[in-house]
Every structure is written in structure tokens, then in C-alpha cells.
Design a protein around this motif. Structure first.
Motif, PDB file in Angstrom:
ATOM      1  N   PHE A   1       0.813  -1.220   0.000  1.00  0.00           N
ATOM      2  CA  PHE A   1       0.000   0.000   0.000  1.00  0.00           C
ATOM      3  C   PHE A   1       0.847   1.271   0.000  1.00  0.00           C
ATOM      4  O   PHE A   1       0.317   2.365  -0.040  1.00  0.00           O
ATOM      5  CB  PHE A   1      -0.947   0.018   1.201  1.00  0.00           C
ATOM      6  CG  PHE A   1      -0.272   0.031   2.540  1.00  0.00           C
ATOM      7  CD1 PHE A   1       0.075   1.219   3.142  1.00  0.00           C
ATOM      8  CD2 PHE A   1       0.011  -1.157   3.195  1.00  0.00           C
ATOM      9  CE1 PHE A   1       0.693   1.233   4.380  1.00  0.00           C
ATOM     10  CE2 PHE A   1       0.619  -1.157   4.431  1.00  0.00           C
ATOM     11  CZ  PHE A   1       0.968   0.048   5.019  1.00  0.00           C
TER      12      PHE A   1
ATOM     13  N   THR B   1      -1.165   4.236  -1.521  1.00  0.00           N
ATOM     14  CA  THR B   1      -1.887   3.959  -2.754  1.00  0.00           C
ATOM     15  C   THR B   1      -3.339   4.411  -2.606  1.00  0.00           C
ATOM     16  O   THR B   1      -3.864   4.555  -1.505  1.00  0.00           O
ATOM     17  CB  THR B   1      -1.855   2.457  -3.090  1.00  0.00           C
ATOM     18  OG1 THR B   1      -2.392   1.732  -1.995  1.00  0.00           O
ATOM     19  CG2 THR B   1      -0.464   1.997  -3.404  1.00  0.00           C
ATOM     20  N   ARG B   2      -3.949   4.612  -3.741  1.00  0.00           N
ATOM     21  CA  ARG B   2      -5.312   5.119  -3.762  1.00  0.00           C
ATOM     22  C   ARG B   2      -6.296   4.138  -3.124  1.00  0.00           C
ATOM     23  O   ARG B   2      -7.191   4.541  -2.387  1.00  0.00           O
ATOM     24  CB  ARG B   2      -5.681   5.377  -5.227  1.00  0.00           C
ATOM     25  CG  ARG B   2      -6.980   6.027  -5.452  1.00  0.00           C
ATOM     26  CD  ARG B   2      -7.140   6.247  -6.958  1.00  0.00           C
ATOM     27  NE  ARG B   2      -8.472   6.648  -7.282  1.00  0.00           N
ATOM     28  CZ  ARG B   2      -8.825   7.888  -7.560  1.00  0.00           C
ATOM     29  NH1 ARG B   2      -7.920   8.832  -7.540  1.00  0.00           N
ATOM     30  NH2 ARG B   2     -10.061   8.179  -7.856  1.00  0.00           N
ATOM     31  N   ASP B   3      -6.120   2.857  -3.379  1.00  0.00           N
ATOM     32  CA  ASP B   3      -7.047   1.875  -2.819  1.00  0.00           C
ATOM     33  C   ASP B   3      -6.929   1.781  -1.301  1.00  0.00           C
ATOM     34  O   ASP B   3      -7.927   1.606  -0.606  1.00  0.00           O
ATOM     35  CB  ASP B   3      -6.871   0.501  -3.477  1.00  0.00           C
ATOM     36  CG  ASP B   3      -5.497  -0.074  -3.250  1.00  0.00           C
ATOM     37  OD1 ASP B   3      -4.526   0.701  -3.232  1.00  0.00           O
ATOM     38  OD2 ASP B   3      -5.382  -1.305  -3.092  1.00  0.00           O
ATOM     39  N   LYS B   4      -5.720   1.909  -0.758  1.00  0.00           N
ATOM     40  CA  LYS B   4      -5.549   1.889   0.698  1.00  0.00           C
ATOM     41  C   LYS B   4      -6.213   3.114   1.322  1.00  0.00           C
ATOM     42  O   LYS B   4      -6.886   3.017   2.346  1.00  0.00           O
ATOM     43  CB  LYS B   4      -4.056   1.846   1.041  1.00  0.00           C
ATOM     44  CG  LYS B   4      -3.748   1.915   2.520  1.00  0.00           C
ATOM     45  CD  LYS B   4      -4.224   0.688   3.238  1.00  0.00           C
ATOM     46  CE  LYS B   4      -3.782   0.700   4.673  1.00  0.00           C
ATOM     47  NZ  LYS B   4      -4.226  -0.486   5.396  1.00  0.00           N
TER      48      LYS B   4
ATOM     49  N   PHE C   1      -8.706   4.900   0.162  1.00  0.00           N
ATOM     50  CA  PHE C   1     -10.159   4.794   0.097  1.00  0.00           C
ATOM     51  C   PHE C   1     -10.696   3.718   1.028  1.00  0.00           C
ATOM     52  O   PHE C   1     -11.840   3.789   1.464  1.00  0.00           O
ATOM     53  CB  PHE C   1     -10.624   4.518  -1.328  1.00  0.00           C
ATOM     54  CG  PHE C   1     -10.476   5.701  -2.242  1.00  0.00           C
ATOM     55  CD1 PHE C   1     -10.250   6.974  -1.744  1.00  0.00           C
ATOM     56  CD2 PHE C   1     -10.557   5.553  -3.608  1.00  0.00           C
ATOM     57  CE1 PHE C   1     -10.107   8.062  -2.576  1.00  0.00           C
ATOM     58  CE2 PHE C   1     -10.416   6.632  -4.456  1.00  0.00           C
ATOM     59  CZ  PHE C   1     -10.196   7.891  -3.933  1.00  0.00           C
ATOM     60  N   SER C   2      -9.897   2.712   1.333  1.00  0.00           N
ATOM     61  CA  SER C   2     -10.381   1.643   2.208  1.00  0.00           C
ATOM     62  C   SER C   2     -10.425   2.069   3.672  1.00  0.00           C
ATOM     63  O   SER C   2     -11.174   1.493   4.457  1.00  0.00           O
ATOM     64  CB  SER C   2      -9.513   0.398   2.061  1.00  0.00           C
ATOM     65  OG  SER C   2      -8.247   0.620   2.627  1.00  0.00           O
TER      66      SER C   2
END
Length: 156
Positions: free
Chosen positions: A14, A39-42, A44-45
Motif C-alpha cells: 500500500f 496507494t489510492r485503494d488503501k 479509500f479503504s
């Protein structure tokens, strides 16, 4: 470059680390630290409803002449045995937690070279210190150094 690629550990995927080519000779490239971010996904999560998001940034100077800007993100945590659905903070609590974050980061990063600073960011020692100190005001969780920007580098 992803931190998982550097450490051969998929749990650290991440975090992205940026490097800059400083010198190129004999087919090899000498690189230096240029930045770091989640990272973008981390990102947003970890953002959820019913909690307060606290962000701050701090400008620091290393002893080898680099100027860095750190962006820190944290979220309020429900207290133990809490019945209420939300865990929102008052604006005075947010200000005091921000003040505490800035104080801890400047204390922990005071007069260190960039190499040691990056090691401190990756070990998450600063995050744990912020969580421990802010617990006196309001409990926090998911504390991350969201981004590190290189503002100015030394010409040594």
C-alpha cells in the motif's frame, strides 16, 4: 516503486516510494529519495462514515539539507463500550490533536538525515507515538503518513 517490491513483502504493497536518478555511470543509476505516498485503494479503504478525519501537514528540514513536507492522516475511533453510532470530534479536539501531531513529528524528525527519516516513516514508529499521545484527547486509529513531498534538496 512499490514498497512490497523492495522488501519482498506483499503486506507493504500500500506504500509507493519515488526515487530520482542522481547520477548515471557505467550502466548503473544512483538514486535518491524523492517522495512517498499511500496507494489510492488503501486511502479509500480506510475512509469510512461516522468518524472524523483529521489531516495535517508539517514542513521539516533534515540535517543534510533536504526540505520535506509530510502529510499525516488519522481517524477517530469509537471508545470501548460506546453505544453511540458516531465518533465525531469537536473542533477544539481536532485542533489540539493537530497540534500534538505537529509537535511529535517535529520532535521525532529533528536533525536526522533523509535515510534515517525514511526508515522511521516505514517502521511506523511516528504513527504509534501519535496514537499513544492523542489517546489522552480522543482515541485515534488508522494513522498514516499519507504523503511525503520533497520540496528542496541539498546541493552537496
Amino acid at each position: 516503486m512499490c514498497l512490497a517490491d523492495l522488501n519482498k513483502n506483499e503486506e507493504l504493497a500500500f506504500r509507493k516510494i519515488k526515487f530520482k536518478c542522481i547520477d548515471f555511470k557505467d550502466g548503473s543509476c544512483l538514486t535518491g529519495f524523492y517522495g512517498m505516498e499511500l496507494t489510492r485503494d488503501k486511502l479509500f479503504s480506510i475512509v469510512r462514515k461516522w468518524q472524523t478525519l483529521i489531516e495535517t501537514n508539517v514542513d521539516i528540514k533534515t540535517n543534510d539539507g533536504y526540505f520535506l513536507r509530510l502529510f499525516v492522516i488519522a481517524f477517530s475511533k469509537r471508545r470501548r463500550m460506546q453505544v453511540k453510532k458516531t465518533s465525531y470530534l469537536n473542533s477544539s479536539q481536532i485542533r489540539s490533536i493537530r497540534r500534538k501531531m505537529i509537535e511529535i513529528i517535529t520532535k521525532e524528525t529533528n536533525d536526522l538525515p533523509v535515510k534515517d527519516l525514511v526508515g522511521k516513516f516505514l517502521s511506523e514508529k511516528i504513527n504509534q507515538e501519535i496514537e499513544k499521545e492523542s489517546k489522552k484527547i480522543f482515541p485515534l486509529h488508522n494513522i498514516f503518513i499519507r504523503k511525503v513531498k520533497l520540496l528542496n534538496e541539498s546541493t552537496l
